[in-house]
Write an enzyme that holds these catalytic residues in place. Structure first.
Site, mmCIF file in Angstrom:
data_model
loop_
_atom_site.group_PDB
_atom_site.id
_atom_site.type_symbol
_atom_site.label_atom_id
_atom_site.label_comp_id
_atom_site.label_asym_id
_atom_site.label_seq_id
_atom_site.Cartn_x
_atom_site.Cartn_y
_atom_site.Cartn_z
ATOM 1 N N HIS A 9 0.850 -1.188 0.000
ATOM 2 C CA HIS A 9 0.000 0.000 0.000
ATOM 3 C C HIS A 9 0.880 1.231 0.000
ATOM 4 O O HIS A 9 1.816 1.338 0.780
ATOM 5 C CB HIS A 9 -0.886 0.008 1.248
ATOM 6 C CG HIS A 9 -1.785 1.196 1.299
ATOM 7 N ND1 HIS A 9 -2.981 1.236 0.626
ATOM 8 C CD2 HIS A 9 -1.642 2.397 1.887
ATOM 9 C CE1 HIS A 9 -3.549 2.413 0.818
ATOM 10 N NE2 HIS A 9 -2.752 3.138 1.584
ATOM 11 N N ASP A 16 -15.041 3.564 7.684
ATOM 12 C CA ASP A 16 -14.055 4.466 7.061
ATOM 13 C C ASP A 16 -14.719 5.375 6.033
ATOM 14 O O ASP A 16 -14.332 6.525 5.876
ATOM 15 C CB ASP A 16 -12.931 3.655 6.403
ATOM 16 C CG ASP A 16 -11.839 4.579 5.857
ATOM 17 O OD1 ASP A 16 -11.258 5.340 6.648
ATOM 18 O OD2 ASP A 16 -11.603 4.556 4.628
ATOM 19 N N ARG A 63 -14.262 13.666 7.557
ATOM 20 C CA ARG A 63 -12.908 14.249 7.707
ATOM 21 C C ARG A 63 -12.617 15.216 6.568
ATOM 22 O O ARG A 63 -12.032 16.279 6.774
ATOM 23 C CB ARG A 63 -11.859 13.121 7.729
ATOM 24 C CG ARG A 63 -11.873 12.342 9.029
ATOM 25 C CD ARG A 63 -11.037 11.076 8.900
ATOM 26 N NE ARG A 63 -9.645 11.359 8.604
ATOM 27 C CZ ARG A 63 -8.813 10.486 8.044
ATOM 28 N NH1 ARG A 63 -9.222 9.275 7.714
ATOM 29 N NH2 ARG A 63 -7.563 10.823 7.808
ATOM 30 N N SER A 73 -7.301 4.338 9.247
ATOM 31 C CA SER A 73 -8.023 4.264 7.978
ATOM 32 C C SER A 73 -7.296 3.319 7.012
ATOM 33 O O SER A 73 -7.903 2.419 6.413
ATOM 34 C CB SER A 73 -8.119 5.687 7.385
ATOM 35 O OG SER A 73 -8.487 5.664 6.041
ATOM 36 N N LYS A 97 -8.355 -1.028 6.274
ATOM 37 C CA LYS A 97 -8.664 -1.518 4.922
ATOM 38 C C LYS A 97 -7.679 -2.611 4.501
ATOM 39 O O LYS A 97 -8.065 -3.594 3.867
ATOM 40 C CB LYS A 97 -8.656 -0.353 3.932
ATOM 41 C CG LYS A 97 -9.895 0.525 4.102
ATOM 42 C CD LYS A 97 -9.897 1.721 3.182
ATOM 43 C CE LYS A 97 -8.895 2.737 3.614
ATOM 44 N NZ LYS A 97 -8.999 4.058 3.078
HETATM 45 N N1 URA Z 1 -5.367 7.039 2.722
HETATM 46 C C1 URA Z 1 -6.413 6.457 3.372
HETATM 47 O O1 URA Z 1 -6.892 5.402 2.977
HETATM 48 N N2 URA Z 1 -6.900 7.065 4.476
HETATM 49 C C2 URA Z 1 -6.399 8.212 4.970
HETATM 50 O O2 URA Z 1 -6.880 8.705 5.963
HETATM 51 C C3 URA Z 1 -5.329 8.819 4.286
HETATM 52 C C4 URA Z 1 -4.820 8.199 3.167
#
Ligand code: URA
Length: 432
Positions: free
Chosen positions: A82, A161, A168, A183, A187
């Site tokens: 990621h 999220d 946010r 976050s 995931k």
């Molecule tokens: N990428 C994400 O998936 N979440 C965040 O809060 C910031 C970057």
């Protein structure tokens, strides 16, 4: 339990308990907590922070707010990577077939881009026919058969999220380490991989502006992963200039192909080899990341990775005959060169602004519903540290809609040229 007391506790700088965090996230997921209370708590978290233990509780609560992907029908360790988001970052398209060709299993879910950063799904969809939606049986079968599949995130993965991120975005609470870490990690954990390699970007084009902040984010995400039973490493990489030379969807797929054919930019190739080395080590194919690097290099040079790339794209319905003529695949109706008006040395290549120029050329979305021009984007001709003469080509802009003077003026402003010579910046600051 009362939400107002949880908000007050965080406002006063105290650590929340696992039960309090669960109460909040369950309330976010079943709509029993109003947005204004969640927004107040988010702001309190931005101002007062969270301990790593609280961030782990938050990640775990979010992870259980939606579907959790079960990859147990795929034999062997599943690896995932990621990136925290950057400009010109096409590494998934290179790394996935590269580690798959060396034997690792890549069952990957990717996202779309919004704003200045591109999304892997958009890049893959520039290939005619590429299907980002596979049934879970087809997804698992494809990884078992050819070691790699890359699809879109399912709609219900980490439901909390989606709610939190949209709040946010409009309450000035995106940029807070515990919120970013939970976050991302919720995931990744819901995606089901056993091993995760994080590419934490720092610099002008990234969330984290300094390497110190990137290190803190990386350490928090590694600790969360370990606490929840996954193997996690993190690279800290420079996003003060875009990665590679191409920005834009088809242009980035072309650059990924060139890299898989050993003709790509060296910075991009190096980052992919280091990342692949760690992923192969995590998956147990080699006994060190250095041996993983050597295995990745051999796999790349033999073009086995390119063969797996073609097999993967075809398996998901992509028309690989378009790669026979890459010029036609990427050819936009309009193009315009960006020319240096000043001599000196290139001190800075403003990644974030270049991403915005590319978005305005049509390569990205400013709102969720915008339609992407897959051929729009930018090819950069200069790297930070290069000596520049008046009249040198800095970049070329591409678009299927007419390119105007403002696009060119905005692009010129991304190249900061000064008199003193400077050293080329280091791409990988550290791997944790
Ligand atoms: N990428 C994400 O998936 N979440 C965040 O809060 C910031 C970057």
């Amino acid at each position: 339990m009362r939400m107002v007391e949880i908000i007050e506790k965080k406002r006063d700088g105290l650590a929340l308990s696992d039960a309090e965090i669960k109460f909040w996230i369950e309330g976010v997921s079943n709509d029993s907590i109003p947005d204004y209370q969640t927004s107040a708590l988010l702001m309190a978290i931005v101002l007062k922070g969270m301990t790593t233990e609280e961030t782990t509780f938050l990640t775990e609560a979010m992870l259980h707010s939606g579907d959790i992907i079960d990859l147990s029908a795929i034999a062997g360790k599943k690896v995932d990577k990621h990136s925290t988001g950057g400009v010109g970052d096409k590494t998934t398209i290179i790394l996935s077939p590269l580690v798959a060709a060396a034997g690792a299993k890549v069952a990957k879910m990717s996202g779309r881009g919004l704003g200045h950063t591109g999304g892997t799904l958009d890049k893959l969809e520039s290939i005619p026919g590429y299907n980002i939606e596979l049934s879970s049986d087809a997804f698992i079968k494809q990884v078992n058969d050819i070691n790699v599949a890359v699809v879109g995130q399912t709609g219900n993965l980490v439901y909390a999220d989606k709610v939190l991120y949209s709040l946010r975005d409009v309450t000035g609470t995106v940029n807070a380490l515990p919120l970013i870490a939970s976050s991302i990690m919720s995931k990744k954990l819901a995606g089901g991989a056993d091993c995760i390699l994080l590419d934490v970007k720092y610099g002008e084009g990234a969330f984290m502006k300094t390497v110190e902040d990137a290190r803190e984010l990386a350490q928090t995400m590694i600790a969360i992963g370990k606490n929840l039973g996954r193997e996690v490493n993190a690279m800290l990489t420079n996003m003060n200039q875009p990665l590679g030379n191409a920005i834009g969807n088809a242009l980035e797929v072309e650059e990924a192909i060139l890299t898989l054919k050993n003709e790509g930019p060296k910075d991009l190739e190096e980052l992919c080899l280091v990342a692949a080395g760690y992923m192969l080590f995590q998956a147990g194919f080699v006994d060190s990341s250095e041996a993983g690097y050597d295995l990745a290099l051999e796999t790349l040079r033999s073009e086995k990775a390119y063969d797996v790339f073609l097999t993967w794209i075809a398996a998901q319905g992509g028309d690989i005959s378009v790669f026979d003529d890459l010029d036609a695949f990427t050819k936009a109706t309009y193009h315009a060169d960006v020319i240096a008006q000043k001599a000196g040395h290139l001190h800075d290549l403003k990644a974030l602004e270049l991403g915005m120029v590319s978005t305005r050329l049509g390569a990205g979305r400013e709102t969720k519903d915008d339609i992407i021009d897959y051929k729009a984007g930018i090819i950069l001709n200069q790297d930070v540290g290069n000596e520049i003469n008046v009249g040198d080509k800095l970049a070329t802009l591409y678009s299927d809609t007419p390119i105007n003077e403002q696009h060119i003026t905005d692009a010129v402003a991304c190249f900061v040229i000064d008199n003193d010579a400077i050293e080329k910046p280091q791409l990988i600051a550290d791997v944790l």
